[in-house]
Structures are given as C-alpha cells and as structure tokens.
Write an enzyme that holds these catalytic residues in place. Structure first.
Site, mmCIF file in Angstrom:
data_model
loop_
_atom_site.group_PDB
_atom_site.id
_atom_site.type_symbol
_atom_site.label_atom_id
_atom_site.label_comp_id
_atom_site.label_asym_id
_atom_site.label_seq_id
_atom_site.Cartn_x
_atom_site.Cartn_y
_atom_site.Cartn_z
ATOM 1 N N ARG A 83 4.351 51.258 -23.562
ATOM 2 C CA ARG A 83 2.881 51.252 -23.598
ATOM 3 C C ARG A 83 2.254 50.629 -22.366
ATOM 4 N NH1 ARG A 83 4.465 51.706 -28.321
ATOM 5 N NH2 ARG A 83 5.931 50.168 -27.607
ATOM 6 N N THR A 84 2.706 49.444 -21.991
ATOM 7 C CA THR A 84 2.021 48.732 -20.914
ATOM 8 C C THR A 84 2.149 49.523 -19.614
ATOM 9 O OG1 THR A 84 2.555 46.669 -22.035
ATOM 10 C CG2 THR A 84 1.795 46.487 -19.772
ATOM 11 N N ARG A 91 5.700 43.547 -14.298
ATOM 12 C CA ARG A 91 6.350 42.864 -15.432
ATOM 13 C C ARG A 91 7.679 42.339 -14.940
ATOM 14 N NH1 ARG A 91 7.015 45.342 -21.374
ATOM 15 N NH2 ARG A 91 4.870 44.601 -21.421
ATOM 16 N N HIS A 136 0.850 37.610 -21.462
ATOM 17 C CA HIS A 136 0.642 39.061 -21.364
ATOM 18 C C HIS A 136 -0.874 39.253 -21.486
ATOM 19 C CE1 HIS A 136 1.209 43.253 -21.560
ATOM 20 N NE2 HIS A 136 2.191 43.340 -22.439
ATOM 21 N N LYS A 174 19.446 43.512 -4.144
ATOM 22 C CA LYS A 174 20.189 43.162 -2.921
ATOM 23 C C LYS A 174 19.859 41.750 -2.469
ATOM 24 C CE LYS A 174 19.883 47.894 -1.087
ATOM 25 N NZ LYS A 174 19.290 48.661 0.006
HETATM 26 N N1 ASP Z 1 5.229 44.939 -25.886
HETATM 27 C C1 ASP Z 1 4.994 43.526 -26.097
HETATM 28 C C2 ASP Z 1 5.483 42.724 -24.908
HETATM 29 O O1 ASP Z 1 5.899 43.279 -23.932
HETATM 30 C C3 ASP Z 1 5.527 43.036 -27.386
HETATM 31 C C4 ASP Z 1 7.013 43.126 -27.586
HETATM 32 O O2 ASP Z 1 7.754 43.550 -26.688
HETATM 33 O O3 ASP Z 1 7.452 42.732 -28.662
HETATM 34 O O4 ASP Z 1 5.425 41.510 -24.945
#
Ligand code: ASP
Length: 334
Positions: free
Chosen positions: A57-58, A107, A135, A86
């Site tokens: 999703r993100t 991320r 987040h 590397k």
């Molecule tokens: N998608 C959310 C996160 O990246 C929640 C999860 O992974 O549980 O933190």
C-alpha cells in the site's frame, strides 16, 4: 509550518492547523483520485520511491499519488538491488539520488534512518516507515479516515474513544497515531496488547500529559466498546525469530460474533493492513467483510488522497492542480 520544500519525517513536526491544512488539500484531491478529472501539474517531476522493507500500500499509493498529479516514479526496492548492498552509506545514497529526483519517499528497517538520509538529501524526503519508529503518512491517513468515519456517524473528534489492539510495542503506525491524537481534546485511548508488547511508556505519558485518558490492558473483551477499534499485526520482522512472534500471534482476534457482543453497533473497525489472515493469526476475520463499519479499504483508499496532498504541499503546487486539469477520456466504472 511552511510545507514548501519540507521533509515529512515525524508526526512531531505538525501542529493542529497543519493537519487541518493537509486534510483540506486531501479533500480537494478527490476528483483526481476517483479519476473524474486528470491533472498534469507535476508533469516532468520525478519521485524516487525507495523501499528497503516489504510494502504494498505505502509504496504503490505514494507512486499512484505522484502519477495522479502528473509526475513519474522511479523505484528501488530491497537492499540487494541497491548499492547499499555494496556498502554505500545512506549519506552517499542520499547525495546521489536526490540529484535524480524532485522528492524521495523512503522505507528502511532502522529507526532514524530516513531522517539521516533526509539530512544529506537535496530534495524533500518523506518517511514511509523507519523500523519500529514512525510511519507519519499512515497516521495522517488514519486520522483523516477517523474524522470522516466519526463525522458520518454524527460524532466529533474531541471526546473520541479509540481502542488500539495487538503489537503496540513494534507497530510504528500506532506510535505515530498516538502522537497525532495529542492535537485533539479529551480522547480516551484503550491500549490492548500482550504485556510484553505494550505501547512504549513515553508515548503513553505523552497522551496523559495532554489530558487524555489512557487504559492499558491485556483483555480484548470488555475493552472494545469504542468509536474506533484499530487492530494491528504482530510485527514478525522485528522479533528475533518466527517462533517468538508465534507466541503472540492470534491472541486478539476480532470477528463478527465478538464485534456484536462487545462493540457498539457503530464501532468503526480499522487496520493499517496487511491484516494477517493466516489461520494462526486471523486478527480481523473475513466474516467482517460485509460489516459496513469495516473501514479498512476506505482507509487504504484515503492513503492516495493524503499522499497527493502532501506532494502538492511540499512541491508547492496546490493551486496549480485544478489549473492544469482536464476531463478524463477513458471509460471508468462508477
Ligand atoms: N503497513 C504497516 C507498516 O508498514 C503496518 C504493518 O506492516 O503491519 O507499518
């Protein structure tokens, strides 16, 4: 705050007026997210989407949000396909990649890593999750969803009652959400988790300091009669082993029968997703799928609106979005 050119790293950087501003812009993005209009306001702009931990999703909603504003997306996923494998430092990676992009979303498994990267970047950086820490864009879309859902039920945000369930120790979405709830008044937060996975003490204290009521419990039954129940996944990737995570999996399951027995008829069910649907976990049962108060997919949809708003604010194109818009040419089902 002045959004133009800012990094989006932590909820701590926002005041209530900033959050209202983000949500007001997010509302204006709806015709574009629903493909009723298209805009080319970011024509020529490039998003560097760098995801060094699994994400659906993100990653996709950051990318879609940027595409919907007319920009292009370059992706790097996983350490193995990046020069970090590397031995390249975050500093060098940031110096280089910020020359190729107009904004970067990142991320990374380590707390603080995205801020470290941002410090060396020449373009704005958005935190798509830094280990168990924060987040922030998820918390913003969660709050945007909560506001919409409670408003549709004629309730206000002040006096809100929310129960958070599951892995509150490692769940970065609930960490950011606790920080964000501090901008409202008289919120009651019930924190339901195994003792070993409780919400970090400083976050509980932060809620209490602003006058919110906080209840900490390891019992689901009797604790979920709230406006919102926000379920979370056991964050297996933060544990030493799968066996250790297994000790906690499946401890708090919500299904229609438990919902009917313990929730109020209008309690809204949320989850940042992914929900762990394996039999041994099944934290939100599929028998809730037809429950009109299951907001998890509306919540995921809202991620696009909120992320479009953040791009428009940070790249300072809010007013151009409508100006550079046109009709949609293709067929879309209603
Ligand atoms: N998608 C959310 C996160 O990246 C929640 C999860 O992974 O549980 O933190």
């Amino acid at each position: 705050m002045d959004f133009k050119g800012s990094h989006i790293l932590s909820i701590e950087q926002f005041e209530r007026a900033d959050i209202e501003r983000i949500f007001e812009v997010a509302d204006r993005m709806e015709p574009y997210a629903l493909r009723k209009r298209i805009t080319r306001v970011l024509d020529g702009a490039i998003l560097g989407n760098m995801f060094f931990e699994p994400s659906t999703r993100t990653r996709v909603s950051f990318g879609s949000a940027f595409n919907l504003l007319g920009g292009a997306v370059r992706e790097t996923t996983g350490f193995e396909s990046s020069a970090i494998a590397k031995g390249e430092s975050l500093y060098d990676t940031a110096r280089v990649l910020s020359g190729y992009s107009d904004v970067i979303c990142m991320r990374h498994p380590q707390a603080g890593s995205v801020a470290e990267f941002a410090a060396a970047s020449r373009v704005p950086v958005m935190n798509g999750g830094d280990g168990p820490n924060e987040h922030p864009t998820q918390a913003l879309l969660d709050l945007y969803t909560i506001r919409k859902e409670v408003a549709s039920k004629g309730r206000s945000m002040d006096e809100l009652r929310i129960a958070m369930i599951g892995d509150l120790k490692y769940g970065r979405t609930v960490h950011s959400l606790c920080k964000l709830l501090k901008v409202y008044n008289n919120v009651t937060v019930t924190l339901i988790s195994p003792r070993e996975l409780q919400m970090p003490e400083e976050l509980v204290e932060g809620l209490r300091e602003v006058g919110h009521q906080v209840v900490v419990t390891d019992q689901l039954e009797g604790s979920i009669n709230s406006d919102i129940v926000y379920s979370t996944r056991i964050q297996e990737e933060r544990f030493g082993s799968k066996e250790e995570a297994d000790l906690y999996r499946g401890k708090f399951r919500l299904n229609q029968q438990i919902y009917t027995k313990y929730c109020e008829p209008n309690t809204v069910i949320m989850h940042p997703l992914p929900r762990d649907s394996r039999a041994e976990a099944n934290e939100l049962d599929n028998d809730l799928n037809e429950n009109p108060n299951l907001a998890i997919f509306r919540q995921a949809d809202n991620g696009v609106l909120v992320r479009m708003a953040l791009f428009a604010l940070v790249l300072d194109v809010v007013d151009g979005v409508d100006k550079y818009s046109s009709d949609v040419n293709w067929y879309r089902p209603e």
